[in-house]
Design a protein around this motif. Structure first.
Motif: not given
Length: 96
Positions: A34-36, A41-46, A48-58
């Motif tokens: 739930l938290t990772t 792009i690189c497919r490494q687990k981080y 969620k607080r360390d990632l930038v989230e972008r929504e594409v479409g709905d």
């Protein structure tokens, strides 16, 4: 007799696979699940607080890590500084 045993074995095998699949599907997600999230792009687990989230479409969410964002930024800056040799992708202006 042998064919009957083979059919019983195959049916039992299929039932065992479905039973195992149902057990796996009923398993609740862990706290780590739930938290990772993986970087798109690189497919490494981080976390969620360390990632930038972008929504594409709905509904589609894309996650980007800092390293990939900096790499894309550097690539963009170097491509803007150097003149492009080929501009075949540019359409000519529309003539009235």
């Amino acid at each position: 007799m042998l064919t009957t045993l083979a059919v019983i074995f195959v049916v039992g095998l299929v039932l065992a696979v479905f039973y195992g699949f149902s057990i796996v599907m009923r398993r609740p997600p862990t706290i780590e699940d739930l938290t990772t999230e993986k970087c798109t792009i690189c497919r490494q687990k981080y976390d969620k607080r360390d990632l930038v989230e972008r929504e594409v479409g709905d509904y589609k969410l894309l996650y980007f890590c800092r390293v990939c964002i900096e790499s894309l930024s550097r690539d963009c800056q170097t491509s803007l500084r150097t003149p492009h040799q080929q501009q075949d992708h540019v359409l000519p202006p529309i003539q009235p």
